[in-house]
Design an enzyme around this catalytic site. Structure first.
Site, PDB file in Angstrom:
ATOM      1  N   GLY A 188       0.799  -1.113   0.004  1.00 55.94           N
ATOM      2  CA  GLY A 188      -0.121  -0.125  -0.191  1.00 55.94           C
ATOM      3  C   GLY A 188       0.930   1.255  -0.185  1.00 55.94           C
ATOM      4  O   GLY A 188       1.866   1.303   0.627  1.00 55.94           O
ATOM      5  N   CYS A 203      -9.206  -3.407  -3.685  1.00 57.58           N
ATOM      6  CA  CYS A 203      -7.709  -3.551  -3.227  1.00 57.58           C
ATOM      7  C   CYS A 203      -8.007  -3.091  -1.799  1.00 57.58           C
ATOM      8  O   CYS A 203      -8.936  -3.150  -1.053  1.00 57.58           O
ATOM      9  CB  CYS A 203      -6.738  -2.656  -4.161  1.00 57.58           C
ATOM     10  SG  CYS A 203      -4.990  -3.129  -3.641  1.00 57.58           S
ATOM     11  N   ASP A 231      -1.750   4.829  -6.432  1.00 51.98           N
ATOM     12  CA  ASP A 231      -0.397   4.663  -6.063  1.00 51.98           C
ATOM     13  C   ASP A 231       0.504   5.619  -6.595  1.00 51.98           C
ATOM     14  O   ASP A 231       1.608   6.080  -6.374  1.00 51.98           O
ATOM     15  CB  ASP A 231       0.146   3.250  -6.764  1.00 51.98           C
ATOM     16  CG  ASP A 231      -0.137   2.139  -6.031  1.00 51.98           C
ATOM     17  OD1 ASP A 231      -1.095   1.552  -5.959  1.00 51.98           O
ATOM     18  OD2 ASP A 231       0.566   1.635  -5.057  1.00 51.98           O
TER      19      ASP A 231
HETATM   20  C1  RUB Z   1      -2.040  -1.291  -3.204  1.00 54.31           C
HETATM   21  C2  RUB Z   1      -3.125  -0.352  -3.975  1.00 54.31           C
HETATM   22  C3  RUB Z   1      -3.631   0.800  -3.220  1.00 54.31           C
HETATM   23  C4  RUB Z   1      -2.783   2.086  -3.287  1.00 54.31           C
HETATM   24  C5  RUB Z   1      -3.345   3.187  -2.189  1.00 54.31           C
HETATM   25  O1  RUB Z   1      -1.234  -1.990  -3.897  1.00 54.31           O
HETATM   26  O2  RUB Z   1      -3.100  -0.261  -5.296  1.00 54.31           O
HETATM   27  O3  RUB Z   1      -4.845   1.037  -3.687  1.00 54.31           O
HETATM   28  O4  RUB Z   1      -1.522   1.633  -2.700  1.00 54.31           O
HETATM   29  O5  RUB Z   1      -3.213   2.740  -0.850  1.00 54.31           O
HETATM   30  P1  RUB Z   1      -0.029  -3.106  -3.326  1.00 54.31           P
HETATM   31  P2  RUB Z   1      -3.025   3.368   0.328  1.00 54.31           P
HETATM   32  O6  RUB Z   1      -1.147  -4.058  -2.407  1.00 54.31           O
HETATM   33  O7  RUB Z   1       0.288  -3.811  -4.559  1.00 54.31           O
HETATM   34  O8  RUB Z   1       0.809  -2.457  -2.504  1.00 54.31           O
HETATM   35  O9  RUB Z   1      -4.218   4.470   0.341  1.00 54.31           O
HETATM   36  O10 RUB Z   1      -2.970   2.713   1.543  1.00 54.31           O
HETATM   37  O11 RUB Z   1      -1.793   4.331   0.227  1.00 54.31           O
END
Ligand code: RUB
Length: 303
Positions: A20, A124, A193
């Site tokens: 994330g 996600c 991201d």
């Molecule tokens: C995580 C993902 C999330 C963003 C935003 O991908 O796509 O939607 O990172 O998350 P992965 P946040 O699991 O491959 O890292 O709001 O927590 O920054």
């Protein structure tokens, strides 16, 4: 060795133990801070070189979430200031605190877009999107949430569990069921991201088909993105690399079928025209406002 904290954090980000975009950013800031404390006995020149080397190692862990290079750059900017050893540590703490505050503000702004009785779809596992949902719930709104599984790593299970633990009405669906359920959905809220200068959203694979389905059904599609999720280099035409992960995450066949090719991109790009608003900690902006955020928070033509 002193480098262990950097190597461990690099490994955890790479194997998605820490994942994330926001969590990745804060983990990198914390690793840089701990490393700076460990090597503070070095002379200034050596300290700076080692810190830059550590920053480059962390950045190489995953290519798509721009939070990673953005936070490394933010922290290491302290190396060019007076008292660089203290400044990098202070800047790491500053980032961690302000990123937590940003999630809170995004929650407040985003919740204003959620109405009593709404059913929200998310994809996600995004802290920022979850903050919007939890805040709407805290405000006493009667809401329901649909979570996609998010194959192949099933981060949607994390989201479903987190929201369920919070007391929210949650339904888990397979990724391919979004169009089947879209008429029950009032609003889509996902994380980010990266956001490009032209207002495109880079997020977990499958986000763009959800946006397309929402658009066809006139369901508003919002992304929750802290300003550090905006990608400064896209303003000078740089493209964002989409991470492609190991085929084993998708399927493992018996030897006879080893010839079957498997592709596993981790992210995709949602065009600006399918995005109704980007919820940032400084307010809701249209995707066309991305350029302004980059200009204001990263400086024109950042090096
Ligand atoms: C995580 C993902 C999330 C963003 C935003 O991908 O796509 O939607 O990172 O998350 P992965 P946040 O699991 O491959 O890292 O709001 O927590 O920054």
């Amino acid at each position: 060795s002193e480098m262990d904290i950097i190597k461990e954090t690099y490994e955890k980000i790479k194997n998605m133990e820490i994942r994330g975009a926001g969590r990745i950013g804060r983990a990198a800031a914390k690793a840089l801070k701990e490393y700076a404390l460990k090597i503070s006995h070095l002379n200034e020149e050596e300290f700076k070189n080692k810190m830059r080397e550590a920053g480059n190692i962390l950045i190489s862990a995953r290519p798509t979430a721009v939070s990673l290079p953005n936070v490394v750059k933010y922290v290491l900017k302290g190396l060019n200031e007076e008292n660089p050893k203290e400044r990098v540590i202070e800047r790491a703490d500053e980032f961690i605190n302000s990123s937590l505050k940003a999630i809170e503000n995004i929650g407040k702004f985003g919740a204003n877009r959620i109405k009593d009785g709404d059913t929200i779809l998310t994809h996600c596992n995004s802290e920022a999107a979850i903050s919007v949902i939890k805040t709407a719930y805290d405000e006493g709104k009667d809401i329901k949430v649909f979570c996609t599984e998010t194959r192949p790593r099933n981060q949607g299970y994390l989201t479903a569990k987190t929201l369920y633990d919070y007391g929210i009405d949650v339904t888990l669906i397979v990724d391919s069921a979004v169009r089947y359920f879209i008429k029950e959905i009032d609003i889509v809220v996902v994380g980010a991201d990266a956001i490009t200068a032209n207002g495109c959203l880079v997020n977990k694979i499958g986000t763009s088909q959800i946006a397309l389905i929402a658009n066809e059904s006139r369901v508003p599609f919002l992304t929750a993105a802290e300003t550090y999720k905006f990608h400064p280099k896209t303003i000078v035409g740089e493209l964002i690399e989409i991470e492609e992960r190991s085929p084993e995450e998708v399927a493992v066949f018996e030897d006879k079928y080893k010839g079957i090719k498997i592709r596993n991109p981790a992210f995709d790009v949602t065009p600006a025209k399918y995005i109704d608003a980007i919820i940032t900690e400084v307010g809701l902006i249209p995707p066309q406002g991305a350029w302004y955020i980059i200009e204001k928070y990263f400086g024109w033509l950042e090096k």
